[in-house]
Design a protein around this motif. Sequence first.
Motif, PDB file in Angstrom:
ATOM      1  N   LEU A 218      -5.938  13.891   0.521  1.00  0.00           N
ATOM      2  CA  LEU A 218      -5.968  12.459   0.214  1.00  0.00           C
ATOM      3  C   LEU A 218      -6.071  12.218  -1.284  1.00  0.00           C
ATOM      4  CD1 LEU A 218      -8.456  11.156   2.956  1.00  0.00           C
ATOM      5  CD2 LEU A 218      -5.951  11.169   3.044  1.00  0.00           C
TER       6      LEU A 218
ATOM      7  N   ALA B 210      -0.164   2.530   1.725  1.00  0.00           N
ATOM      8  CA  ALA B 210      -1.501   3.133   1.643  1.00  0.00           C
ATOM      9  C   ALA B 210      -2.132   3.268   3.024  1.00  0.00           C
ATOM     10  CB  ALA B 210      -2.394   2.287   0.745  1.00  0.00           C
ATOM     11  N   LEU B 211      -2.992   4.268   3.164  1.00  0.00           N
ATOM     12  CA  LEU B 211      -3.764   4.431   4.393  1.00  0.00           C
ATOM     13  C   LEU B 211      -4.871   3.388   4.471  1.00  0.00           C
ATOM     14  CD1 LEU B 211      -4.048   8.308   4.189  1.00  0.00           C
ATOM     15  CD2 LEU B 211      -2.682   7.031   5.841  1.00  0.00           C
ATOM     16  N   TYR B 212      -5.348   2.988   3.295  1.00  0.00           N
ATOM     17  CA  TYR B 212      -6.365   1.934   3.225  1.00  0.00           C
ATOM     18  C   TYR B 212      -6.319   1.343   1.822  1.00  0.00           C
ATOM     19  CZ  TYR B 212     -10.766  -0.584   3.219  1.00  0.00           C
ATOM     20  OH  TYR B 212     -11.713  -1.574   3.125  1.00  0.00           O
TER      21      TYR B 212
ATOM     22  N   THR C 173      -4.484   7.129  -0.204  1.00  0.00           N
ATOM     23  CA  THR C 173      -3.123   7.493   0.183  1.00  0.00           C
ATOM     24  C   THR C 173      -3.060   8.986   0.495  1.00  0.00           C
ATOM     25  OG1 THR C 173      -2.511   7.899  -2.131  1.00  0.00           O
ATOM     26  CG2 THR C 173      -2.096   5.694  -1.263  1.00  0.00           C
ATOM     27  N   ALA C 174      -2.004   9.389   1.185  1.00  0.00           N
ATOM     28  CA  ALA C 174      -1.757  10.810   1.400  1.00  0.00           C
ATOM     29  C   ALA C 174      -1.431  11.452   0.054  1.00  0.00           C
ATOM     30  CB  ALA C 174      -0.614  11.004   2.382  1.00  0.00           C
TER      31      ALA C 174
ATOM     32  N   ALA D 212     -11.504   3.677   5.623  1.00  0.00           N
ATOM     33  CA  ALA D 212     -10.151   4.046   6.044  1.00  0.00           C
ATOM     34  C   ALA D 212     -10.170   4.659   7.440  1.00  0.00           C
ATOM     35  CB  ALA D 212      -9.550   5.040   5.044  1.00  0.00           C
TER      36      ALA D 212
ATOM     37  N   GLN E 296      -8.183   3.057  10.343  1.00  0.00           N
ATOM     38  CA  GLN E 296      -6.947   3.750  10.696  1.00  0.00           C
ATOM     39  C   GLN E 296      -7.235   5.202  11.086  1.00  0.00           C
ATOM     40  OE1 GLN E 296      -3.971   2.395  10.790  1.00  0.00           O
ATOM     41  NE2 GLN E 296      -3.924   0.645   9.414  1.00  0.00           N
TER      42      GLN E 296
ATOM     43  N   ARG F  53      -3.994   7.439  11.838  1.00  0.00           N
ATOM     44  CA  ARG F  53      -3.187   7.714  10.647  1.00  0.00           C
ATOM     45  C   ARG F  53      -3.880   8.710   9.724  1.00  0.00           C
ATOM     46  NH1 ARG F  53      -1.121   2.838   7.280  1.00  0.00           N
ATOM     47  NH2 ARG F  53       0.019   4.559   6.307  1.00  0.00           N
ATOM     48  N   LEU F  54      -5.184   8.566   9.565  1.00  0.00           N
ATOM     49  CA  LEU F  54      -5.931   9.498   8.708  1.00  0.00           C
ATOM     50  C   LEU F  54      -5.868  10.916   9.252  1.00  0.00           C
ATOM     51  CD1 LEU F  54      -7.789   9.213   6.113  1.00  0.00           C
ATOM     52  CD2 LEU F  54      -6.971   7.081   7.088  1.00  0.00           C
TER      53      LEU F  54
ATOM     54  N   VAL G  83      -2.632  12.879   8.781  1.00  0.00           N
ATOM     55  CA  VAL G  83      -2.432  13.486   7.465  1.00  0.00           C
ATOM     56  C   VAL G  83      -2.972  14.899   7.434  1.00  0.00           C
ATOM     57  CG1 VAL G  83      -3.122  13.344   5.033  1.00  0.00           C
ATOM     58  CG2 VAL G  83      -2.440  11.275   6.269  1.00  0.00           C
TER      59      VAL G  83
END
Length: 277
Positions: free
Chosen positions: A217, A231-233, A245-246, A263, A267, A270-271, A274
């Motif tokens: 991350l 963005a993831l969050y 973000t990743a 995050a 999510q 999604r987290l 990754v």
Amino acid sequence: MITIQDLHYSYRRKPVLDGLNLNLQPGYIYGLLGKNGAGKSTLLKNMAGLLFPRQGQIHFGKYIPGRRDPGFLQQIFLVPEEFHVPPIRIGEWVRYQSPFYPRWSTEMFNRTLKEFEIPEDMRLSELSFGQQKKAYISFALSTGASTLLMDEPTNGLDITSKSQFRKVIAGSLDEQKCIMISTHQVKDLENLIDRITILDQGKILFDESLDSISRKLHFGVTYDPQDIPGALYSEPALKGTTLVTANTNGEDSRPDLEMLYKAVMQQPQRLNAVFKN
């Protein structure tokens, strides 16, 4: 050191822990995060043998915590969120309690009390709640127990005391000791823990090491609105927008535990995706 397999626990048929699997090894500080009611305290009490799983197993080396064998009790210490202290002086308290721990260190106890600025001649009942908690933590660190479980240890501590807490915890870790700290105050564990486990509604949403988080991350700030959708969050900051973000470019960034926690709660799928790549 501690292996938890398919752990289930319920209060009056209300599920609290739902199929937890964890492995804790010596030499690491674990952060157990989650909002109030997520199951953190229940997990720690099961690990300490104070509650008994409805299903699944917990192994502490050759011991099963629920059996409360003397050898197990000498190797584990739980600092609960709420506790009662007797109306006696600190020295008396230590004389009565320390013989139960063969690896007790008076030197460690005196040094930690001094770091916490706790007067040794005071009665425990005359101390403030924050001072009582620091005395309790000092005792825990001095038992020589190989595993320390701490439930919301920074509750009741002021800013200076929280800094002292992080210092004494970091200084007490060695290759034989495992520490798990439960909290919903994420910032209190900054620069302290090695691995993060996030619980929600009795399930593990996230379980990764700080090293893995740093590699997978990226935590940063952007001034370009076009960066936000990917963005993831994200959340607004005083200047720009902070993002999780990743880390596709292998950039170094300092993990922000509060941003990570938000995050994951928002999510989780999604987290975790990754970290599977």
